[in-house]
Design a protein around this motif. Structure first.
Motif, PDB file in Angstrom:
ATOM      1  N   ALA A  23       0.756  -1.123   0.022  1.00 23.43           N
ATOM      2  CA  ALA A  23       0.200   0.141  -0.144  1.00 23.43           C
ATOM      3  C   ALA A  23       0.995   1.285   0.156  1.00 23.43           C
ATOM      4  CB  ALA A  23      -0.814   0.047   1.247  1.00 23.43           C
ATOM      5  N   THR A  24       0.229   2.060  -0.752  1.00 28.21           N
ATOM      6  CA  THR A  24       1.177   3.546  -0.662  1.00 28.21           C
ATOM      7  C   THR A  24       0.327   4.915  -0.183  1.00 28.21           C
ATOM      8  OG1 THR A  24       0.237   3.975  -3.068  1.00 28.21           O
ATOM      9  CG2 THR A  24       2.618   2.769  -2.438  1.00 28.21           C
ATOM     10  N   GLN A  25       0.949   5.703   0.414  1.00 28.61           N
ATOM     11  CA  GLN A  25       0.494   6.724   1.081  1.00 28.61           C
ATOM     12  C   GLN A  25       0.528   7.968  -0.084  1.00 28.61           C
ATOM     13  OE1 GLN A  25       2.408   8.561   4.466  1.00 28.61           O
ATOM     14  NE2 GLN A  25       0.073   8.963   5.354  1.00 28.61           N
ATOM     15  N   ARG A  26      -0.381   8.646  -0.340  1.00 36.04           N
ATOM     16  CA  ARG A  26      -0.637   9.707  -1.250  1.00 36.04           C
ATOM     17  C   ARG A  26       0.330  11.053  -0.857  1.00 36.04           C
ATOM     18  NH1 ARG A  26      -5.245  11.455  -5.265  1.00 36.04           N
ATOM     19  NH2 ARG A  26      -5.087   9.270  -6.096  1.00 36.04           N
ATOM     20  N   GLY A  27       0.978  11.343  -1.730  1.00 31.35           N
ATOM     21  CA  GLY A  27       1.972  12.472  -1.339  1.00 31.35           C
ATOM     22  C   GLY A  27       1.482  13.847  -1.768  1.00 31.35           C
ATOM     23  N   TYR A  28       0.379  13.913  -2.308  1.00 30.56           N
ATOM     24  CA  TYR A  28      -0.139  15.334  -3.025  1.00 30.56           C
ATOM     25  C   TYR A  28      -1.608  15.184  -3.195  1.00 30.56           C
ATOM     26  CZ  TYR A  28      -1.106  11.706  -6.740  1.00 30.56           C
ATOM     27  OH  TYR A  28      -1.640  10.866  -7.547  1.00 30.56           O
ATOM     28  N   GLY A  29      -2.149  16.446  -3.416  1.00 25.09           N
ATOM     29  CA  GLY A  29      -3.627  16.765  -3.612  1.00 25.09           C
ATOM     30  C   GLY A  29      -4.350  16.649  -2.468  1.00 25.09           C
ATOM     31  N   GLU A  30      -5.975  16.806  -2.838  1.00 27.93           N
ATOM     32  CA  GLU A  30      -6.824  16.853  -1.716  1.00 27.93           C
ATOM     33  C   GLU A  30      -6.779  15.693  -0.846  1.00 27.93           C
ATOM     34  OE1 GLU A  30     -11.870  16.604  -1.682  1.00 27.93           O
ATOM     35  OE2 GLU A  30     -10.623  16.815  -3.838  1.00 27.93           O
ATOM     36  N   TRP A  31      -6.298  14.583  -1.262  1.00 29.92           N
ATOM     37  CA  TRP A  31      -6.329  13.096  -0.693  1.00 29.92           C
ATOM     38  C   TRP A  31      -5.026  12.872   0.119  1.00 29.92           C
ATOM     39  CZ3 TRP A  31     -10.899  11.135   0.832  1.00 29.92           C
ATOM     40  CH2 TRP A  31     -12.027  11.606   0.161  1.00 29.92           C
ATOM     41  N   GLN A  32      -4.237  13.937   0.152  1.00 29.75           N
ATOM     42  CA  GLN A  32      -2.746  13.641   0.398  1.00 29.75           C
ATOM     43  C   GLN A  32      -2.755  12.949   1.991  1.00 29.75           C
ATOM     44  OE1 GLN A  32      -0.453  17.066   0.338  1.00 29.75           O
ATOM     45  NE2 GLN A  32       1.331  16.250   1.880  1.00 29.75           N
ATOM     46  N   GLY A  33      -1.935  12.014   2.214  1.00 27.67           N
ATOM     47  CA  GLY A  33      -1.821  11.355   3.447  1.00 27.67           C
ATOM     48  C   GLY A  33      -2.813  10.106   3.527  1.00 27.67           C
ATOM     49  N   TRP A  34      -3.546   9.899   2.686  1.00 20.85           N
ATOM     50  CA  TRP A  34      -4.481   8.729   2.682  1.00 20.85           C
ATOM     51  C   TRP A  34      -3.998   7.900   1.865  1.00 20.85           C
ATOM     52  CZ3 TRP A  34     -10.227   8.688   3.542  1.00 20.85           C
ATOM     53  CH2 TRP A  34     -10.551   9.959   4.223  1.00 20.85           C
ATOM     54  N   TRP A  35      -4.234   6.554   2.015  1.00 21.03           N
ATOM     55  CA  TRP A  35      -3.467   5.168   1.616  1.00 21.03           C
ATOM     56  C   TRP A  35      -4.411   4.622   0.330  1.00 21.03           C
ATOM     57  CZ3 TRP A  35       1.279   3.050   3.243  1.00 21.03           C
ATOM     58  CH2 TRP A  35       1.643   3.814   4.509  1.00 21.03           C
ATOM     59  N   GLU A  36      -3.629   4.200  -0.642  1.00 26.77           N
ATOM     60  CA  GLU A  36      -4.246   3.494  -1.760  1.00 26.77           C
ATOM     61  C   GLU A  36      -3.330   2.444  -2.271  1.00 26.77           C
ATOM     62  OE1 GLU A  36      -4.161   6.630  -4.682  1.00 26.77           O
ATOM     63  OE2 GLU A  36      -2.332   7.154  -4.340  1.00 26.77           O
ATOM     64  N   LEU A  60       7.225   3.869  -9.129  1.00 27.65           N
ATOM     65  CA  LEU A  60       7.918   2.875  -8.052  1.00 27.65           C
ATOM     66  C   LEU A  60       9.122   2.099  -8.577  1.00 27.65           C
ATOM     67  CD1 LEU A  60       4.716   1.245  -6.577  1.00 27.65           C
ATOM     68  CD2 LEU A  60       6.144   3.019  -5.436  1.00 27.65           C
ATOM     69  N   ALA A  61       9.337   2.622  -9.877  1.00 29.03           N
ATOM     70  CA  ALA A  61      10.640   2.210 -10.529  1.00 29.03           C
ATOM     71  C   ALA A  61      10.705   0.727 -10.475  1.00 29.03           C
ATOM     72  CB  ALA A  61      11.982   2.856  -9.769  1.00 29.03           C
ATOM     73  N   THR A  62       9.502   0.026 -10.667  1.00 30.92           N
ATOM     74  CA  THR A  62       9.511  -1.417 -10.369  1.00 30.92           C
ATOM     75  C   THR A  62       8.710  -1.940 -11.849  1.00 30.92           C
ATOM     76  OG1 THR A  62       9.716  -1.572  -8.119  1.00 30.92           O
ATOM     77  CG2 THR A  62       8.332  -3.207  -9.043  1.00 30.92           C
ATOM     78  N   HIS A  63       9.159  -3.116 -12.125  1.00 34.55           N
ATOM     79  CA  HIS A  63       8.323  -4.110 -13.195  1.00 34.55           C
ATOM     80  C   HIS A  63       7.500  -4.806 -12.432  1.00 34.55           C
ATOM     81  CE1 HIS A  63      10.770  -2.456 -16.493  1.00 34.55           C
ATOM     82  NE2 HIS A  63      11.533  -2.434 -15.703  1.00 34.55           N
ATOM     83  N   VAL A  64       6.233  -4.947 -12.904  1.00 37.28           N
ATOM     84  CA  VAL A  64       5.409  -6.045 -12.402  1.00 37.28           C
ATOM     85  C   VAL A  64       4.873  -6.692 -13.564  1.00 37.28           C
ATOM     86  CG1 VAL A  64       4.634  -4.447 -10.243  1.00 37.28           C
ATOM     87  CG2 VAL A  64       3.609  -4.330 -12.503  1.00 37.28           C
ATOM     88  N   ASP A  65       4.297  -8.118 -13.027  1.00 39.68           N
ATOM     89  CA  ASP A  65       3.722  -9.011 -13.768  1.00 39.68           C
ATOM     90  C   ASP A  65       2.171  -8.840 -13.279  1.00 39.68           C
ATOM     91  OD1 ASP A  65       2.909 -11.121 -15.523  1.00 39.68           O
ATOM     92  OD2 ASP A  65       3.106 -12.404 -13.849  1.00 39.68           O
ATOM     93  N   VAL A  66       1.359  -8.441 -14.368  1.00 37.98           N
ATOM     94  CA  VAL A  66      -0.135  -8.083 -14.283  1.00 37.98           C
ATOM     95  C   VAL A  66      -0.913  -9.328 -14.317  1.00 37.98           C
ATOM     96  CG1 VAL A  66      -2.134  -6.722 -14.918  1.00 37.98           C
ATOM     97  CG2 VAL A  66       0.345  -5.704 -14.905  1.00 37.98           C
ATOM     98  N   GLY A  67      -1.406  -9.856 -13.502  1.00 38.09           N
ATOM     99  CA  GLY A  67      -2.236 -10.983 -13.568  1.00 38.09           C
ATOM    100  C   GLY A  67      -3.849 -10.672 -13.626  1.00 38.09           C
ATOM    101  N   LEU A  99       8.743   7.224  -5.817  1.00 36.97           N
ATOM    102  CA  LEU A  99       9.080   8.410  -6.497  1.00 36.97           C
ATOM    103  C   LEU A  99       7.872   9.504  -6.478  1.00 36.97           C
ATOM    104  CD1 LEU A  99      10.261   6.671  -9.747  1.00 36.97           C
ATOM    105  CD2 LEU A  99      11.628   7.351  -7.732  1.00 36.97           C
ATOM    106  N   GLU A 100       6.682   9.038  -6.008  1.00 36.15           N
ATOM    107  CA  GLU A 100       5.470  10.173  -5.983  1.00 36.15           C
ATOM    108  C   GLU A 100       4.811   9.997  -4.619  1.00 36.15           C
ATOM    109  OE1 GLU A 100       3.082   9.777  -9.033  1.00 36.15           O
ATOM    110  OE2 GLU A 100       4.435   9.847 -10.821  1.00 36.15           O
ATOM    111  N   HIS A 101       5.154   8.811  -3.743  1.00 37.81           N
ATOM    112  CA  HIS A 101       4.336   8.875  -2.732  1.00 37.81           C
ATOM    113  C   HIS A 101       5.197   9.278  -1.568  1.00 37.81           C
ATOM    114  CE1 HIS A 101       2.122   5.907  -5.553  1.00 37.81           C
ATOM    115  NE2 HIS A 101       1.360   6.394  -4.839  1.00 37.81           N
ATOM    116  N   ASN A 102       4.414   9.529  -0.327  1.00 39.41           N
ATOM    117  CA  ASN A 102       4.901   9.818   0.995  1.00 39.41           C
ATOM    118  C   ASN A 102       5.325   8.731   1.660  1.00 39.41           C
ATOM    119  OD1 ASN A 102       4.334  12.681   0.846  1.00 39.41           O
ATOM    120  ND2 ASN A 102       2.582  12.469   2.214  1.00 39.41           N
ATOM    121  N   ALA A 103       5.011   7.647   1.711  1.00 40.50           N
ATOM    122  CA  ALA A 103       5.362   6.408   2.433  1.00 40.50           C
ATOM    123  C   ALA A 103       4.782   5.200   1.748  1.00 40.50           C
ATOM    124  CB  ALA A 103       4.929   6.493   3.962  1.00 40.50           C
TER     125      ALA A 103
END
Length: 132
Positions: A23-36, A60-67, A99-103
């Protein structure tokens, strides 16, 4: 006549590893600090899978396999309607760099309630409680 609501279509990665979900924590905008769940908007002509691979690489500078698709969530926010296609993913290369999230956190089933989820993501969390 009522005003047409803006509709946004996005994809989200439900990255699962050893009974935990990323899970990532939003780093910007109206919902900053919320998790997604990480992800983003589909570009014109792009498949959901391609959009997800691109967004995770950008964020996230990561390659994922989309299932398989886990679910599609429709949620009315105050200013727009969101359609979110959620896919089960696994990391194939990279380190999930923020790269874009707070946490970010890896959450086990018992930890899912410890963060404040964005309203649209709550439905996905409920599904995960049955899976993890």
């Amino acid at each position: 006549m009522s005003e047409e609501r803006k509709s946004i279509e996005v994809v989200a990665a439900v990255i699962i590893d050893q009974q935990r979900v990323f899970a990532t924590q939003r780093g910007y905008g109206e919902w900053q600090g919320w998790w997604e769940f990480p992800g983003g908007k589909l570009e014109t002509g792009e498949s959901p899978e391609a959009a997800l691979r691109r967004e995770i690489l950008e964020e996230l500078a990561t390659h994922v396999d989309v299932g398989e698709r886990l679910c599609t969530v429709s949620h009315d926010y105050q200013n727009f309607h969101l359609t979110m296609h959620c896919y089960l993913c696994r990391v194939v290369a990279g380190t999930l760099s923020l790269l874009e999230h707070n946490a970010a956190r890896w959450l086990s089933r018992s930890e899912l309630e410890e963060v404040q989820w964005l309203p649209a993501d709550v439905e996905v969390v409920e599904l995960l409680k049955e899976m993890l």
